[in-house]
Design an enzyme around this catalytic site. Structure first.
Site, PDB file in Angstrom:
ATOM      1  N   GLY A 158      45.254  16.414  35.734  1.00  0.00           N
ATOM      2  CA  GLY A 158      44.661  15.272  35.648  1.00  0.00           C
ATOM      3  C   GLY A 158      44.451  14.630  34.028  1.00  0.00           C
ATOM      4  N   GLY A 175      47.191  13.844  32.535  1.00  0.00           N
ATOM      5  CA  GLY A 175      48.726  13.216  32.626  1.00  0.00           C
ATOM      6  C   GLY A 175      48.462  11.767  32.849  1.00  0.00           C
ATOM      7  N   GLY A 207      47.610  11.318  36.921  1.00  0.00           N
ATOM      8  CA  GLY A 207      46.200  12.118  37.386  1.00  0.00           C
ATOM      9  C   GLY A 207      45.330  11.298  36.494  1.00  0.00           C
ATOM     10  N   LEU A 239      47.471  21.201  29.604  1.00  0.00           N
ATOM     11  CA  LEU A 239      47.526  20.197  28.393  1.00  0.00           C
ATOM     12  C   LEU A 239      48.698  20.842  27.841  1.00  0.00           C
ATOM     13  CD1 LEU A 239      43.920  20.233  26.714  1.00  0.00           C
ATOM     14  CD2 LEU A 239      44.882  18.462  28.287  1.00  0.00           C
ATOM     15  N   THR A 293      57.886  13.085  44.996  1.00  0.00           N
ATOM     16  CA  THR A 293      58.443  11.847  44.400  1.00  0.00           C
ATOM     17  C   THR A 293      59.766  11.647  45.202  1.00  0.00           C
ATOM     18  OG1 THR A 293      60.100  11.546  42.586  1.00  0.00           O
ATOM     19  CG2 THR A 293      59.891  13.789  43.060  1.00  0.00           C
ATOM     20  N   ASP A 294      60.202  10.225  45.027  1.00  0.00           N
ATOM     21  CA  ASP A 294      61.170   9.781  45.807  1.00  0.00           C
ATOM     22  C   ASP A 294      62.572  10.599  45.364  1.00  0.00           C
ATOM     23  OD1 ASP A 294      61.718   8.556  43.389  1.00  0.00           O
ATOM     24  OD2 ASP A 294      61.738   6.445  44.032  1.00  0.00           O
ATOM     25  N   GLU A 295      62.692  11.105  44.284  1.00  0.00           N
ATOM     26  CA  GLU A 295      63.676  11.865  43.773  1.00  0.00           C
ATOM     27  C   GLU A 295      64.375  12.821  44.730  1.00  0.00           C
ATOM     28  OE1 GLU A 295      64.387  12.433  39.349  1.00  0.00           O
ATOM     29  OE2 GLU A 295      63.135  10.674  39.114  1.00  0.00           O
ATOM     30  N   TYR A 298      64.772  18.854  37.932  1.00  0.00           N
ATOM     31  CA  TYR A 298      63.476  18.289  38.256  1.00  0.00           C
ATOM     32  C   TYR A 298      63.275  18.046  39.709  1.00  0.00           C
ATOM     33  CZ  TYR A 298      59.763  14.891  38.891  1.00  0.00           C
ATOM     34  OH  TYR A 298      58.668  14.095  39.529  1.00  0.00           O
ATOM     35  N   LYS A 304      60.562  19.843  42.283  1.00  0.00           N
ATOM     36  CA  LYS A 304      59.764  19.060  43.272  1.00  0.00           C
ATOM     37  C   LYS A 304      59.983  19.066  44.800  1.00  0.00           C
ATOM     38  CE  LYS A 304      56.701  16.696  42.266  1.00  0.00           C
ATOM     39  NZ  LYS A 304      55.445  17.106  41.839  1.00  0.00           N
ATOM     40  N   LEU A 358      61.333   5.520  30.413  1.00  0.00           N
ATOM     41  CA  LEU A 358      61.894   4.507  30.224  1.00  0.00           C
ATOM     42  C   LEU A 358      60.969   3.281  29.762  1.00  0.00           C
ATOM     43  CD1 LEU A 358      64.608   2.657  30.281  1.00  0.00           C
ATOM     44  CD2 LEU A 358      63.947   1.708  32.455  1.00  0.00           C
ATOM     45  N   GLY A 392      74.554  13.685  35.900  1.00  0.00           N
ATOM     46  CA  GLY A 392      74.282  13.660  37.290  1.00  0.00           C
ATOM     47  C   GLY A 392      73.233  12.439  37.483  1.00  0.00           C
TER      48      GLY A 392
HETATM   49  P1  NAD Z   1      52.936  13.534  33.393  1.00  0.00           P
HETATM   50  O1  NAD Z   1      53.887  14.471  32.738  1.00  0.00           O
HETATM   51  O2  NAD Z   1      52.250  12.411  32.652  1.00  0.00           O
HETATM   52  O3  NAD Z   1      51.474  14.666  33.575  1.00  0.00           O
HETATM   53  C1  NAD Z   1      51.778  16.135  33.942  1.00  0.00           C
HETATM   54  C2  NAD Z   1      50.326  16.648  33.621  1.00  0.00           C
HETATM   55  O4  NAD Z   1      50.350  18.142  34.374  1.00  0.00           O
HETATM   56  C3  NAD Z   1      50.048  16.945  32.374  1.00  0.00           C
HETATM   57  O5  NAD Z   1      48.693  16.685  31.988  1.00  0.00           O
HETATM   58  C4  NAD Z   1      50.250  18.405  32.080  1.00  0.00           C
HETATM   59  O6  NAD Z   1      49.640  18.766  30.978  1.00  0.00           O
HETATM   60  C5  NAD Z   1      49.989  18.825  33.343  1.00  0.00           C
HETATM   61  N1  NAD Z   1      50.624  20.221  33.376  1.00  0.00           N
HETATM   62  C6  NAD Z   1      52.039  20.609  33.533  1.00  0.00           C
HETATM   63  N2  NAD Z   1      52.028  21.766  33.780  1.00  0.00           N
HETATM   64  C7  NAD Z   1      50.839  22.323  34.130  1.00  0.00           C
HETATM   65  C8  NAD Z   1      50.462  23.595  34.544  1.00  0.00           C
HETATM   66  N3  NAD Z   1      51.327  24.489  34.705  1.00  0.00           N
HETATM   67  N4  NAD Z   1      49.285  23.727  34.811  1.00  0.00           N
HETATM   68  C9  NAD Z   1      48.240  22.695  34.759  1.00  0.00           C
HETATM   69  N5  NAD Z   1      48.742  21.452  34.223  1.00  0.00           N
HETATM   70  C10 NAD Z   1      50.025  21.480  33.973  1.00  0.00           C
HETATM   71  O7  NAD Z   1      53.235  13.240  34.801  1.00  0.00           O
HETATM   72  P2  NAD Z   1      52.944  12.238  35.754  1.00  0.00           P
HETATM   73  O8  NAD Z   1      53.998  11.115  35.457  1.00  0.00           O
HETATM   74  O9  NAD Z   1      51.350  11.673  35.703  1.00  0.00           O
HETATM   75  O10 NAD Z   1      53.311  12.591  37.017  1.00  0.00           O
HETATM   76  C11 NAD Z   1      52.451  13.593  37.929  1.00  0.00           C
HETATM   77  C12 NAD Z   1      52.801  13.763  39.281  1.00  0.00           C
HETATM   78  O11 NAD Z   1      53.338  12.668  40.000  1.00  0.00           O
HETATM   79  C13 NAD Z   1      53.851  14.793  39.047  1.00  0.00           C
HETATM   80  O12 NAD Z   1      53.820  15.769  40.172  1.00  0.00           O
HETATM   81  C14 NAD Z   1      55.090  14.269  39.403  1.00  0.00           C
HETATM   82  O13 NAD Z   1      56.190  14.674  39.762  1.00  0.00           O
HETATM   83  C15 NAD Z   1      54.780  12.941  40.348  1.00  0.00           C
HETATM   84  N6  NAD Z   1      55.500  11.753  40.320  1.00  0.00           N
HETATM   85  C16 NAD Z   1      55.522  11.245  39.003  1.00  0.00           C
HETATM   86  C17 NAD Z   1      56.133   9.846  39.036  1.00  0.00           C
HETATM   87  C18 NAD Z   1      56.513   8.911  37.938  1.00  0.00           C
HETATM   88  O14 NAD Z   1      56.917   7.768  38.166  1.00  0.00           O
HETATM   89  N7  NAD Z   1      55.684   9.202  36.785  1.00  0.00           N
HETATM   90  C19 NAD Z   1      56.391   9.235  40.196  1.00  0.00           C
HETATM   91  C20 NAD Z   1      56.306   9.966  41.299  1.00  0.00           C
HETATM   92  C21 NAD Z   1      55.888  11.330  41.700  1.00  0.00           C
HETATM   93  O1  DAU Z   2      61.496   8.099  40.905  1.00  0.00           O
HETATM   94  C1  DAU Z   2      60.378   9.042  40.797  1.00  0.00           C
HETATM   95  C2  DAU Z   2      60.421   9.599  39.396  1.00  0.00           C
HETATM   96  O2  DAU Z   2      60.513   8.519  38.220  1.00  0.00           O
HETATM   97  C3  DAU Z   2      59.328  10.713  38.932  1.00  0.00           C
HETATM   98  O3  DAU Z   2      59.419  11.749  39.876  1.00  0.00           O
HETATM   99  C4  DAU Z   2      59.587  11.315  37.365  1.00  0.00           C
HETATM  100  O4  DAU Z   2      58.619  12.157  37.241  1.00  0.00           O
HETATM  101  C5  DAU Z   2      59.787  10.093  36.550  1.00  0.00           C
HETATM  102  O5  DAU Z   2      60.069  10.731  35.269  1.00  0.00           O
HETATM  103  C6  DAU Z   2      60.884   8.897  37.035  1.00  0.00           C
HETATM  104  O6  DAU Z   2      62.266   9.505  36.950  1.00  0.00           O
HETATM  105  P1  DAU Z   2      63.138   8.832  36.366  1.00  0.00           P
HETATM  106  O7  DAU Z   2      64.559   9.595  35.645  1.00  0.00           O
HETATM  107  O8  DAU Z   2      63.807   7.683  37.337  1.00  0.00           O
HETATM  108  O9  DAU Z   2      62.707   7.895  34.930  1.00  0.00           O
HETATM  109  P2  DAU Z   2      63.120   7.812  33.484  1.00  0.00           P
HETATM  110  O10 DAU Z   2      61.875   6.822  33.076  1.00  0.00           O
HETATM  111  O11 DAU Z   2      63.221   8.695  32.648  1.00  0.00           O
HETATM  112  O12 DAU Z   2      64.327   6.753  33.911  1.00  0.00           O
HETATM  113  C7  DAU Z   2      64.235   5.593  34.413  1.00  0.00           C
HETATM  114  C8  DAU Z   2      65.634   5.174  34.574  1.00  0.00           C
HETATM  115  O13 DAU Z   2      66.010   4.711  33.104  1.00  0.00           O
HETATM  116  C9  DAU Z   2      66.708   5.967  34.850  1.00  0.00           C
HETATM  117  O14 DAU Z   2      67.634   5.219  35.267  1.00  0.00           O
HETATM  118  C10 DAU Z   2      67.289   6.501  33.446  1.00  0.00           C
HETATM  119  C11 DAU Z   2      67.175   5.389  32.757  1.00  0.00           C
HETATM  120  N1  DAU Z   2      66.651   5.710  31.175  1.00  0.00           N
HETATM  121  C12 DAU Z   2      65.795   6.278  31.114  1.00  0.00           C
HETATM  122  C13 DAU Z   2      65.618   6.686  29.595  1.00  0.00           C
HETATM  123  C14 DAU Z   2      64.217   7.609  29.159  1.00  0.00           C
HETATM  124  C15 DAU Z   2      67.534   5.041  30.180  1.00  0.00           C
HETATM  125  O15 DAU Z   2      68.325   4.083  30.273  1.00  0.00           O
HETATM  126  N2  DAU Z   2      66.981   5.023  29.037  1.00  0.00           N
HETATM  127  C16 DAU Z   2      66.144   6.148  28.430  1.00  0.00           C
HETATM  128  O16 DAU Z   2      66.020   6.245  27.559  1.00  0.00           O
END
Ligand code: NAD
Ligand code: DAU
Length: 340
Positions: A8, A10, A13, A35, A123-125, A147, A151, A187, A272
Site C-alpha cells: 500500500g 507503492g 496501492g 518499503l 497484470t495483462d503481461e 516479472y 506474476k 515510462l 524479449g
Molecule cells: P510499485 O512498485 O509502485 O509498488 C510495489 C509496493 O510493494 C511497494 O510499496 C513495495 O515496497 C511493496 N513491496 C515489494 N515487495 C514487498 C514485500 N516482499 N512485502 C511487502 N511489500 C512489498 O508497484 P505498482 O505499480 O503500484 O503495482 C502494484 C501491483 O499492481 C503489483 O502487484 C503489480 O504487479 C500490479 N500491476 C501494476 C501495473 C502498473 O502498470 N504499474 C499494472 C498491472 C498490475
Molecule cells: O502492462 C502492465 C505492466 O505495465 C505492469 O504489470 C508492470 O508492473 C509495469 O511496470 C508495466 O510494464 P511495462 O514494461 O509495460 O512498463 P514500462 O513503463 O517499463 O514500459 C512501458 C513501455 O515503454 C514498454 O514498451 C517499454 C518502453 N520503455 C520503457 C522505459 C522505462 C521505453 O521505451 N523506455 C524506457 O526508458
C-alpha cells in the site's frame, strides 16, 4: 469491512488506500509494506492520523508479520510485488520470492479464518505479447519476462487455493497504469520528469511497442467493484481497450511539457520486449458495470500537474540510489543512441 492492503505504500496501492478511506466511510485499512526502493511513506502521509488507517512495515514473505497484520481482516488486496520488467531481467530473485512465494504466505494465513475475499492484483503481461486481437480472461497464459512469469505464478497459485481449499480468490489483470505517485523508473513518469529536467527520453527499439494506458483512479475504482461484487474464482481484465505506441506517448509528453524533440533518443531494445498488450474488457463492463472514466489526454494532464506540484517527491528519488540504477540501465545505451 477491514482490509489488509499489501504494497500500500507503492504507486497503485497508495492511490487505492486513499480512495477506500475517502469513499467507504465505515471501512478500515491496514497497509503492510516492506518499503522497498519503490515503497514510499510520503505516498501515505496525508492518511496518517486517520483512525481507520494503520501502517505496518513488513514483508509478505514473513509468516509471523502476515499473521499479525491479517488478524481481524475480512479481505486482502495483494498489491505487494516487485514490478519493474527491466529489473527482473537484471535479477529475477526478488521477483520469484515476493511475487510467488509471498502470495503463498498470504494465502496460507488467509485460509486459517473465514474471510470474505482475497484479491490478487495481476497484470495483462501474463498473456504475453499479443500480435493481433485482444486477450480475454480465458486465454492461455504465455508470460515472457521474469516479472510476467512471476506474476503468472502468483495468480495461478492463488487460483489453485480456490480449487483445492475453496478459498474465495479473485484475480484482476490490469493494463499499464499511470498517474500520481508512480516511481520514475516507468515510462511515463521517467519521460515526464526527464523532459522537465531537459534530460534525454530513451525510447527502446523502434518505439512502436503498444500498450493500453489506464489512469490509476480508474483501476482503483474497478478494484472496488471487484471487492464489492466480484465473484470468487473469476478473473477480471481491467483496461481501456485503447492503445498507444511508445512514440505516441513520447509525442504527448513533449507537447504537454513543451520540451524539445531533440531530447528523444532511440536506444538498444529491452531483451524479449513484448510488442503489444491489448485487453478485451467486455467481461468487467458487462458483469460489474465498470468503465474507465478518464481519457488519455485528461489523465496525462492530471499526471503532469501532479509531477509539477510534487517536484521534491521525485527529485529526492532521482538524486538518491536511483542514479546508480539509471547509470547502469541507460548510460551505455544512451552513448550509442540515435535521435529522430
Ligand atoms: P510499485 O512498485 O509502485 O509498488 C510495489 C509496493 O510493494 C511497494 O510499496 C513495495 O515496497 C511493496 N513491496 C515489494 N515487495 C514487498 C514485500 N516482499 N512485502 C511487502 N511489500 C512489498 O508497484 P505498482 O505499480 O503500484 O503495482 C502494484 C501491483 O499492481 C503489483 O502487484 C503489480 O504487479 C500490479 N500491476 C501494476 C501495473 C502498473 O502498470 N504499474 C499494472 C498491472 C498490475
Ligand atoms: O502492462 C502492465 C505492466 O505495465 C505492469 O504489470 C508492470 O508492473 C509495469 O511496470 C508495466 O510494464 P511495462 O514494461 O509495460 O512498463 P514500462 O513503463 O517499463 O514500459 C512501458 C513501455 O515503454 C514498454 O514498451 C517499454 C518502453 N520503455 C520503457 C522505459 C522505462 C521505453 O521505451 N523506455 C524506457 O526508458
Amino acid at each position: 469491512m477491514k482490509l489488509l492492503v499489501t504494497g500500500g505504500a507503492g504507486f497503485i496501492g497508495s492511490n487505492f488506500t486513499r480512495m477506500v478511506l475517502a469513499e467507504r466511510l465505515t471501512w478500515e485499512v491496514v497497509v503492510l509494506d516492506k518499503l522497498t526502493y519503490a515503497g514510499r511513506m510520503e505516498n501515505l502521509q496525508d492518511l496518517q492520523g486517520d483512525p481507520r488507517f494503520t501502517f505496518v512495515k513488513g514483508d509478505i514473505c514473513d509468516p509471523s508479520i502476515v499473521s499479525e497484520t491479517m488478524t481481524g481482516c475480512d479481505g486482502v488486496v495483494n498489491f505487494a510485488a516487485e514490478t519493474h520488467v527491466d529489473r527482473s531481467i537484471s535479477d529475477a530473485f526478488s521477483f520469484v520470492r515476493t511475487d510467488i512465494d509471498g502470495v503463498r504466505v498470504l494465502l496460507e494465513e488467509f485460509r486459517k479464518e473465514d474471510r470474505t475475499l482475497f484479491l490478487q492484483i495481476s497484470t495483462d503481461e501474463v498473456y504475453g505479447s499479443v500480435e493481433t486481437g485482444r486477450s480475454t480472461e480465458t486465454d492461455l497464459l504465455a508470460p515472457r519476462s521474469p516479472y510476467a512469469a512471476s506474476k503468472a505464478g502468483g495468480e495461478l497459485l492463488a487460483m489453485s487455493y480456490r480449487t483445492t481449499f475453496g478459498t474465495p480468490v479473485v484475480v484482476s489483470r490490469a493494463s499499464n497504469n499511470y498517474g500520481p505517485c508512480q516511481y520514475p523508473e516507468k515510462l511515463i513518469p521517467l519521460f515526464l520528469t526527464n523532459a522537465m529536467d531537459g534530460e534525454p527520453l530513451p525510447l527502446y527499439g523502434d518505439g512502436l511497442n503498444r500498450r493500453d494506458w489506464l489512469f490509476v483512479s480508474d483501476h482503483c475504482r474497478a478494484l472496488l467493484h471487484i471487492l464489492e461484487s466480484g465473484e470468487p474464482g473469476q478473473v477480471y481484465n481491467v483496461g481501456t481497450g485503447r492503445e498507444h505506441t511508445n512514440r505516441e506517448i513520447t509525442e504527448a509528453i513533449l507537447t504537454v511539457t513543451g520540451a524539445d524533440r531533440s531530447l528523444v533518443r532511440y536506444i538498444d531494445d529491452r531483451p524479449g520486449h513484448d510488442r503489444r498488450y491489448a485487453l478485451d474488457v467486455a467481461f468487467i463492463e458487462r458483469s460489474l458495470g465498470w468503465k474507465p472514466e478518464i481519457g488519455f489526454e485528461e489523465g496525462l494532464q492530471l499526471t503532469v500537474d501532479w509531477y509539477r506540484e510534487n517536484r521534491s517527491w521525485w527529485e529526492e528519488i532521482k538524486s538518491g540510489k536511483f542514479r546508480e540504477y539509471y547509470r547502469d540501465m541507460y548510460a551505455e545505451r544512451l552513448r550509442d543512441s540515435r535521435g529522430e
